[in-house]
Design a protein around this motif. Structure first.
Motif, PDB file in Angstrom:
ATOM      1  N   SER A 128    -117.845 -99.771  11.117  1.00  0.00           N
ATOM      2  CA  SER A 128    -117.501 -99.586  12.513  1.00  0.00           C
ATOM      3  C   SER A 128    -116.605 -98.134  12.423  1.00  0.00           C
ATOM      4  CB  SER A 128    -116.497-100.679  13.015  1.00  0.00           C
ATOM      5  OG  SER A 128    -115.476-100.568  12.081  1.00  0.00           O
ATOM      6  N   ILE A 129    -116.467 -97.707  14.030  1.00  0.00           N
ATOM      7  CA  ILE A 129    -115.861 -96.497  14.067  1.00  0.00           C
ATOM      8  C   ILE A 129    -115.192 -96.672  15.395  1.00  0.00           C
ATOM      9  CG2 ILE A 129    -117.029 -94.939  12.715  1.00  0.00           C
ATOM     10  CD1 ILE A 129    -118.139 -93.876  15.430  1.00  0.00           C
ATOM     11  N   GLN A 130    -113.770 -96.057  15.614  1.00  0.00           N
ATOM     12  CA  GLN A 130    -112.970 -96.181  16.785  1.00  0.00           C
ATOM     13  C   GLN A 130    -113.075 -94.786  17.501  1.00  0.00           C
ATOM     14  OE1 GLN A 130    -109.890 -97.542  14.134  1.00  0.00           O
ATOM     15  NE2 GLN A 130    -109.464 -99.018  15.680  1.00  0.00           N
ATOM     16  N   ASP A 136    -113.783-104.489  21.934  1.00  0.00           N
ATOM     17  CA  ASP A 136    -112.389-104.489  21.178  1.00  0.00           C
ATOM     18  C   ASP A 136    -112.520-104.682  19.680  1.00  0.00           C
ATOM     19  OD1 ASP A 136    -111.266-104.127  23.751  1.00  0.00           O
ATOM     20  OD2 ASP A 136    -111.204-106.487  24.095  1.00  0.00           O
ATOM     21  N   THR A 137    -113.569-105.096  19.188  1.00  0.00           N
ATOM     22  CA  THR A 137    -113.870-105.475  17.649  1.00  0.00           C
ATOM     23  C   THR A 137    -114.799-104.745  17.077  1.00  0.00           C
ATOM     24  OG1 THR A 137    -115.044-107.390  18.109  1.00  0.00           O
ATOM     25  CG2 THR A 137    -112.861-107.602  17.809  1.00  0.00           C
ATOM     26  N   GLY A 160    -110.807 -96.311  28.154  1.00  0.00           N
ATOM     27  CA  GLY A 160    -110.048 -97.513  27.555  1.00  0.00           C
ATOM     28  C   GLY A 160    -109.438 -96.748  26.574  1.00  0.00           C
ATOM     29  N   LEU A 161    -108.564 -97.713  25.673  1.00  0.00           N
ATOM     30  CA  LEU A 161    -107.802 -97.348  24.532  1.00  0.00           C
ATOM     31  C   LEU A 161    -108.691 -96.639  23.148  1.00  0.00           C
ATOM     32  CD1 LEU A 161    -105.925-100.804  24.081  1.00  0.00           C
ATOM     33  CD2 LEU A 161    -105.096 -98.810  25.164  1.00  0.00           C
ATOM     34  N   GLU A 162    -107.902 -95.621  22.657  1.00  0.00           N
ATOM     35  CA  GLU A 162    -108.544 -94.972  21.573  1.00  0.00           C
ATOM     36  C   GLU A 162    -108.990 -95.721  20.262  1.00  0.00           C
ATOM     37  OE1 GLU A 162    -108.319 -91.080  20.768  1.00  0.00           O
ATOM     38  OE2 GLU A 162    -108.963 -91.489  22.875  1.00  0.00           O
ATOM     39  N   SER A 163    -108.322 -97.107  20.321  1.00  0.00           N
ATOM     40  CA  SER A 163    -108.539 -97.856  19.116  1.00  0.00           C
ATOM     41  C   SER A 163    -109.825 -98.674  19.414  1.00  0.00           C
ATOM     42  CB  SER A 163    -107.264 -99.055  19.133  1.00  0.00           C
ATOM     43  OG  SER A 163    -107.236 -99.480  20.423  1.00  0.00           O
ATOM     44  N   TYR A 206    -113.736 -99.819  19.689  1.00  0.00           N
ATOM     45  CA  TYR A 206    -114.775 -99.402  18.691  1.00  0.00           C
ATOM     46  C   TYR A 206    -115.945 -98.831  19.243  1.00  0.00           C
ATOM     47  CZ  TYR A 206    -111.930-101.937  15.170  1.00  0.00           C
ATOM     48  OH  TYR A 206    -110.901-102.020  14.372  1.00  0.00           O
ATOM     49  N   VAL A 207    -116.552 -97.977  18.679  1.00  0.00           N
ATOM     50  CA  VAL A 207    -117.699 -97.305  19.199  1.00  0.00           C
ATOM     51  C   VAL A 207    -119.016 -97.906  18.396  1.00  0.00           C
ATOM     52  CG1 VAL A 207    -118.901 -95.105  19.503  1.00  0.00           C
ATOM     53  CG2 VAL A 207    -116.157 -95.121  19.789  1.00  0.00           C
ATOM     54  N   TYR A 208    -119.890 -98.362  19.160  1.00  0.00           N
ATOM     55  CA  TYR A 208    -121.171 -98.874  18.797  1.00  0.00           C
ATOM     56  C   TYR A 208    -122.256 -97.770  19.249  1.00  0.00           C
ATOM     57  CZ  TYR A 208    -119.017-103.552  17.437  1.00  0.00           C
ATOM     58  OH  TYR A 208    -118.404-104.238  16.966  1.00  0.00           O
ATOM     59  N   LEU A 209    -123.124 -97.339  17.950  1.00  0.00           N
ATOM     60  CA  LEU A 209    -124.097 -96.379  18.264  1.00  0.00           C
ATOM     61  C   LEU A 209    -125.430 -96.970  17.967  1.00  0.00           C
ATOM     62  CD1 LEU A 209    -123.995 -92.504  17.912  1.00  0.00           C
ATOM     63  CD2 LEU A 209    -126.075 -94.010  17.128  1.00  0.00           C
ATOM     64  N   TYR A 210    -126.082 -97.043  19.007  1.00  0.00           N
ATOM     65  CA  TYR A 210    -127.640 -97.659  18.658  1.00  0.00           C
ATOM     66  C   TYR A 210    -128.543 -96.668  18.902  1.00  0.00           C
ATOM     67  CZ  TYR A 210    -132.181 -99.869  19.269  1.00  0.00           C
ATOM     68  OH  TYR A 210    -133.499-100.375  19.304  1.00  0.00           O
ATOM     69  N   SER A 211    -129.342 -96.333  18.030  1.00  0.00           N
ATOM     70  CA  SER A 211    -130.523 -95.247  17.842  1.00  0.00           C
ATOM     71  C   SER A 211    -132.140 -96.055  17.473  1.00  0.00           C
ATOM     72  CB  SER A 211    -130.245 -94.076  17.424  1.00  0.00           C
ATOM     73  OG  SER A 211    -129.981 -94.200  16.068  1.00  0.00           O
ATOM     74  N   LYS A 212    -132.889 -95.408  18.320  1.00  0.00           N
ATOM     75  CA  LYS A 212    -134.545 -95.680  17.550  1.00  0.00           C
ATOM     76  C   LYS A 212    -135.031 -94.499  17.341  1.00  0.00           C
ATOM     77  CE  LYS A 212    -136.817 -99.362  19.250  1.00  0.00           C
ATOM     78  NZ  LYS A 212    -137.693 -99.965  20.226  1.00  0.00           N
TER      79      LYS A 212
END
Ligand SMILES: [Ca+2]
Ligand SMILES: [Ca+2]
Ligand SMILES: [Ca+2]
Length: 239
Positions: free
Chosen positions: A89-91, A131-132, A183-186, A188-194
């Motif tokens: 995970s990354i934020q 958020d998670t 939103g908050l800097e905290s 979580y960033v989800y990256l999906y790629s194909k």
């Protein structure tokens, strides 16, 4: 009466413009050195990002497969062609920002690794927030992404591994407008790629990362010189 007809004509023109945008499908060709393109507000840039070693970048998503491959980063159960090693995970706060032409962007780096077929397509790219950091099961958050390469049309990005061949060479910089990271800097960033739909994947893994200390792409003035200027400067008319 006259005014009404003008308004109607204006509305029709707007509707036609919108329908054209919906039907729009673009191929961003990054197969020449230093080439760049823009899709849905994001900038994509062919750039040799070296060095890519530990301490310089954080690799947070590795995907490997033959033909078509896809995956996303999470601390939860990994899916599809996502590799366990390095994926995490990354934020928002992890992602470096860069100001280009008065617009702030968050920077991602993509390192591709091919062998027999150097041309590889990035066919889908979706970024979503939560958020998670341990969502699994291709969460419904991807149905409401903050960025979608295919919003408004089936777009894809054409890349060439051979431009930056060898280990330790990142190939593509993706700059996503900071404004969509609400939103908050905290968060979580989800990256999906194909990859591989338009041009097949082979050999080594594809890897997404970000710069640990600063953006990996050069300062804006240098970027302009290298080619981003074409996106911002009006074209000269031929006489
Ligand atoms: Ca590479
Ligand atoms: Ca696509
Ligand atoms: Ca590959």
């Amino acid at each position: 009466m006259r005014r009404r007809s003008i308004l109607t004509a204006g509305a029709m023109a707007l509707a036609m413009t919108m329908s054209v945008q919906v039907a729009h499908a673009a191929v961003i060709d990054l197969t020449t050195d230093g080439s760049s393109g823009s899709v849905n507000g994001a900038l994509f840039y062919q750039f040799d990002s070296i060095p890519t070693g530990s301490g310089v970048i954080d690799s947070f998503l590795r995907i490997q497969g033959m033909g078509v491959q896809h995956g996303y980063n999470t601390d939860g159960t990994i899916e599809y062609d996502t590799m366990a090693s390095f994926t995490h995970s990354i934020q928002i706060s992890d992602l470096p920002t860069i100001d280009i032409g008065g617009t702030l962007y968050r920077e991602f780096m993509l390192d591709i690794n091919q062998n027999g077929e150097p041309i590889l397509s990035l066919d889908e790219l979706r970024i979503a927030l939560w958020d998670t950091g341990n969502l699994s099961g291709y969460s419904s958050i991807f149905a409401s992404p903050i960025y979608d390469l295919d919003a408004g049309g089936d777009n894809w990005i054409k890349m060439d591994y051979s431009l930056n061949a060898g280990s330790g060479h990142g190939d593509i910089i993706a700059l996503i407008p900071d404004a969509v990271f609400t939103g908050l800097e905290s968060q979580y960033v989800y990256l999906y790629s194909k990859f591989g739909v338009n041009s097949v994947a082979d050999d080594g893994f594809e890897e997404w990362a970000y710069g640990l200390q600063s953006p990996l792409i050069p300062e804006p003035t240098t970027i302009t010189l290298l080619g981003f200027g074409a996106l911002f400067l009006p074209r000269r008319k031929r006489r």
